[in-house]
Design a protein around this motif. Structure first.
Motif, PDB file in Angstrom:
ATOM      1  N   GLY A 193      20.244  24.002   8.870  1.00 13.73           N
ATOM      2  CA  GLY A 193      20.399  22.570   8.620  1.00 13.73           C
ATOM      3  C   GLY A 193      21.121  21.849   9.747  1.00 13.73           C
ATOM      4  N   HIS A 194      22.090  22.507  10.360  1.00  9.47           N
ATOM      5  CA  HIS A 194      22.795  21.899  11.490  1.00  9.47           C
ATOM      6  C   HIS A 194      21.869  21.755  12.694  1.00  9.47           C
ATOM      7  CE1 HIS A 194      26.895  23.330   9.726  1.00  9.47           C
ATOM      8  NE2 HIS A 194      26.403  22.284   9.092  1.00  9.47           N
ATOM      9  N   GLU A 195      20.968  22.716  12.862  1.00  8.50           N
ATOM     10  CA  GLU A 195      19.989  22.624  13.952  1.00  8.50           C
ATOM     11  C   GLU A 195      19.026  21.468  13.718  1.00  8.50           C
ATOM     12  OE1 GLU A 195      20.005  24.450  16.933  1.00  8.50           O
ATOM     13  OE2 GLU A 195      21.984  24.788  16.064  1.00  8.50           O
ATOM     14  N   VAL A 196      18.634  21.267  12.461  1.00  6.45           N
ATOM     15  CA  VAL A 196      17.771  20.134  12.131  1.00  6.45           C
ATOM     16  C   VAL A 196      18.507  18.827  12.416  1.00  6.45           C
ATOM     17  CG1 VAL A 196      16.650  18.900  10.219  1.00  6.45           C
ATOM     18  CG2 VAL A 196      16.368  21.372  10.452  1.00  6.45           C
ATOM     19  N   LEU A 197      19.778  18.745  12.010  1.00  2.00           N
ATOM     20  CA  LEU A 197      20.563  17.531  12.282  1.00  2.00           C
ATOM     21  C   LEU A 197      20.694  17.286  13.782  1.00  2.00           C
ATOM     22  CD1 LEU A 197      23.426  17.752   9.632  1.00  2.00           C
ATOM     23  CD2 LEU A 197      21.527  16.116   9.693  1.00  2.00           C
ATOM     24  N   ARG A 198      20.863  18.342  14.557  1.00  2.95           N
ATOM     25  CA  ARG A 198      20.970  18.207  16.011  1.00  2.95           C
ATOM     26  C   ARG A 198      19.685  17.585  16.565  1.00  2.95           C
ATOM     27  NH1 ARG A 198      19.096  20.890  20.096  1.00  2.95           N
ATOM     28  NH2 ARG A 198      18.290  22.599  18.821  1.00  2.95           N
ATOM     29  N   CYS A 199      18.544  18.073  16.112  1.00  4.20           N
ATOM     30  CA  CYS A 199      17.255  17.514  16.550  1.00  4.20           C
ATOM     31  C   CYS A 199      17.122  16.055  16.114  1.00  4.20           C
ATOM     32  CB  CYS A 199      16.096  18.333  15.994  1.00  4.20           C
ATOM     33  SG  CYS A 199      15.974  20.009  16.633  1.00  4.20           S
ATOM     34  N   MET A 200      17.469  15.778  14.862  1.00  6.86           N
ATOM     35  CA  MET A 200      17.374  14.412  14.350  1.00  6.86           C
ATOM     36  C   MET A 200      18.273  13.462  15.142  1.00  6.86           C
ATOM     37  SD  MET A 200      17.224  15.107  10.208  1.00  6.86           S
ATOM     38  CE  MET A 200      17.959  13.520   9.865  1.00  6.86           C
ATOM     39  N   ASP A 201      19.491  13.899  15.434  1.00  3.66           N
ATOM     40  CA  ASP A 201      20.425  13.058  16.203  1.00  3.66           C
ATOM     41  C   ASP A 201      19.876  12.754  17.592  1.00  3.66           C
ATOM     42  OD1 ASP A 201      22.222  12.968  14.080  1.00  3.66           O
ATOM     43  OD2 ASP A 201      23.545  14.516  14.915  1.00  3.66           O
ATOM     44  N   LYS A 202      19.267  13.759  18.219  1.00  4.24           N
ATOM     45  CA  LYS A 202      18.682  13.541  19.553  1.00  4.24           C
ATOM     46  C   LYS A 202      17.530  12.545  19.481  1.00  4.24           C
ATOM     47  CE  LYS A 202      19.989  17.797  21.876  1.00  4.24           C
ATOM     48  NZ  LYS A 202      19.510  19.028  22.532  1.00  4.24           N
ATOM     49  N   ILE A 203      16.703  12.670  18.467  1.00  2.20           N
ATOM     50  CA  ILE A 203      15.592  11.724  18.291  1.00  2.20           C
ATOM     51  C   ILE A 203      16.133  10.315  18.094  1.00  2.20           C
ATOM     52  CG2 ILE A 203      13.664  11.057  16.786  1.00  2.20           C
ATOM     53  CD1 ILE A 203      13.362  14.156  16.213  1.00  2.20           C
ATOM     54  N   TYR A 204      17.159  10.193  17.269  1.00  2.00           N
ATOM     55  CA  TYR A 204      17.775   8.887  16.998  1.00  2.00           C
ATOM     56  C   TYR A 204      18.296   8.260  18.289  1.00  2.00           C
ATOM     57  CZ  TYR A 204      20.781   5.482  14.558  1.00  2.00           C
ATOM     58  OH  TYR A 204      21.388   4.344  14.104  1.00  2.00           O
ATOM     59  N   GLU A 205      18.965   9.065  19.108  1.00  3.03           N
ATOM     60  CA  GLU A 205      19.497   8.562  20.381  1.00  3.03           C
ATOM     61  C   GLU A 205      18.360   8.187  21.332  1.00  3.03           C
ATOM     62  OE1 GLU A 205      22.592   7.705  21.098  1.00  3.03           O
ATOM     63  OE2 GLU A 205      23.197   8.350  19.086  1.00  3.03           O
ATOM     64  N   MET A 206      17.304   8.995  21.369  1.00  4.93           N
ATOM     65  CA  MET A 206      16.158   8.704  22.245  1.00  4.93           C
ATOM     66  C   MET A 206      15.456   7.412  21.843  1.00  4.93           C
ATOM     67  SD  MET A 206      14.596  12.512  22.760  1.00  4.93           S
ATOM     68  CE  MET A 206      13.267  11.984  23.824  1.00  4.93           C
ATOM     69  N   CYS A 207      15.601   7.038  20.581  1.00  3.35           N
ATOM     70  CA  CYS A 207      15.006   5.795  20.068  1.00  3.35           C
ATOM     71  C   CYS A 207      16.004   4.641  20.147  1.00  3.35           C
ATOM     72  CB  CYS A 207      14.534   5.989  18.628  1.00  3.35           C
ATOM     73  SG  CYS A 207      13.154   7.145  18.493  1.00  3.35           S
ATOM     74  N   ASN A 208      17.045   4.817  20.960  1.00  2.00           N
ATOM     75  CA  ASN A 208      18.073   3.786  21.156  1.00  2.00           C
ATOM     76  C   ASN A 208      18.682   3.309  19.843  1.00  2.00           C
ATOM     77  OD1 ASN A 208      17.813   3.758  24.018  1.00  2.00           O
ATOM     78  ND2 ASN A 208      15.919   2.595  23.757  1.00  2.00           N
ATOM     79  N   ARG A 209      18.857   4.268  18.909  1.00  5.78           N
ATOM     80  CA  ARG A 209      19.473   3.993  17.614  1.00  5.78           C
ATOM     81  C   ARG A 209      18.717   2.939  16.797  1.00  5.78           C
ATOM     82  NH1 ARG A 209      24.695   5.319  16.489  1.00  5.78           N
ATOM     83  NH2 ARG A 209      25.522   6.951  17.785  1.00  5.78           N
ATOM     84  N   ASN A 210      17.428   2.820  17.063  1.00  5.45           N
ATOM     85  CA  ASN A 210      16.566   1.926  16.295  1.00  5.45           C
ATOM     86  C   ASN A 210      16.093   2.707  15.073  1.00  5.45           C
ATOM     87  OD1 ASN A 210      13.979   0.925  15.316  1.00  5.45           O
ATOM     88  ND2 ASN A 210      14.031  -0.499  17.036  1.00  5.45           N
ATOM     89  N   ASP A 211      16.579   2.339  13.895  1.00  3.00           N
ATOM     90  CA  ASP A 211      16.301   3.106  12.682  1.00  3.00           C
ATOM     91  C   ASP A 211      14.814   3.267  12.408  1.00  3.00           C
ATOM     92  OD1 ASP A 211      19.019   3.289  12.389  1.00  3.00           O
ATOM     93  OD2 ASP A 211      19.092   2.396  10.400  1.00  3.00           O
ATOM     94  N   ARG A 212      14.047   2.182  12.453  1.00  7.20           N
ATOM     95  CA  ARG A 212      12.613   2.248  12.138  1.00  7.20           C
ATOM     96  C   ARG A 212      11.888   3.210  13.073  1.00  7.20           C
ATOM     97  NH1 ARG A 212      11.193   2.688   7.963  1.00  7.20           N
ATOM     98  NH2 ARG A 212      13.044   2.012   6.991  1.00  7.20           N
ATOM     99  N   GLU A 213      12.122   3.053  14.370  1.00  2.00           N
ATOM    100  CA  GLU A 213      11.455   3.908  15.357  1.00  2.00           C
ATOM    101  C   GLU A 213      11.894   5.364  15.189  1.00  2.00           C
ATOM    102  OE1 GLU A 213      10.956   4.446  20.186  1.00  2.00           O
ATOM    103  OE2 GLU A 213      12.015   2.687  19.425  1.00  2.00           O
TER     104      GLU A 213
END
Length: 130
Positions: free
Chosen positions: A80-100
């Motif tokens: 689960g922590h690995e999944v969160l790590r991936c999700m956090d990276k995606i969120y940052e790559m999307c410039n913290r734009n929730d929808r994207e």
């Protein structure tokens, strides 16, 4: 972005022991295993979430609850922590734009579903016509 998502999926899918060796213990009569349908449901949840933090909180809940999300992954790491790590990276790559971010996280879980489904099918014995 698609290439990055697929790289995350390959990383998570590369621990064959995690995907094929789960379910040895029992908790409340249920196998502690994350199956492909559990991952597919995460894609739907990501698509329906109102904001990134809502989905992140749900994954944290799943880790605390167990059922495989708290399982050892690639040694001492927690799945689960690995999944969160991936999700956090995606969120940052999307410039913290929730929808994207949620759209791409939904794709990430969709790709992961394909990977886990393929691993499950490859691990099942094939039926023979006798």
């Amino acid at each position: 972005m698609t290439e990055t998502l697929l790289n995350f999926v390959e990383e998570l899918g590369s621990d064959k022991n995690f995907w094929t060796g789960q379910g040895k213990g029992k908790k409340g009569g249920e196998n502690e295993k994350i199956g492909s349908s559990n991952i597919r449901n995460m894609a739907v949840l990501a698509n329906n979430a109102d904001c990134y933090e809502e989905l992140r909180l749900f994954v944290e809940y799943k880790i605390a609850k167990g059922n495989g999300w708290d399982g050892k992954f690639k040694g001492d790491r927690i799945f689960g922590h690995e999944v969160l790590r991936c999700m956090d990276k995606i969120y940052e790559m999307c410039n913290r734009n929730d929808r994207e971010a949620l759209r791409n996280i939904s794709k990430f879980f969709g790709y992961l579903y394909w990977k886990v489904y393929a691993l499950e099918k490859a691990n099942k014995p094939r039926k023979t016509n006798n």
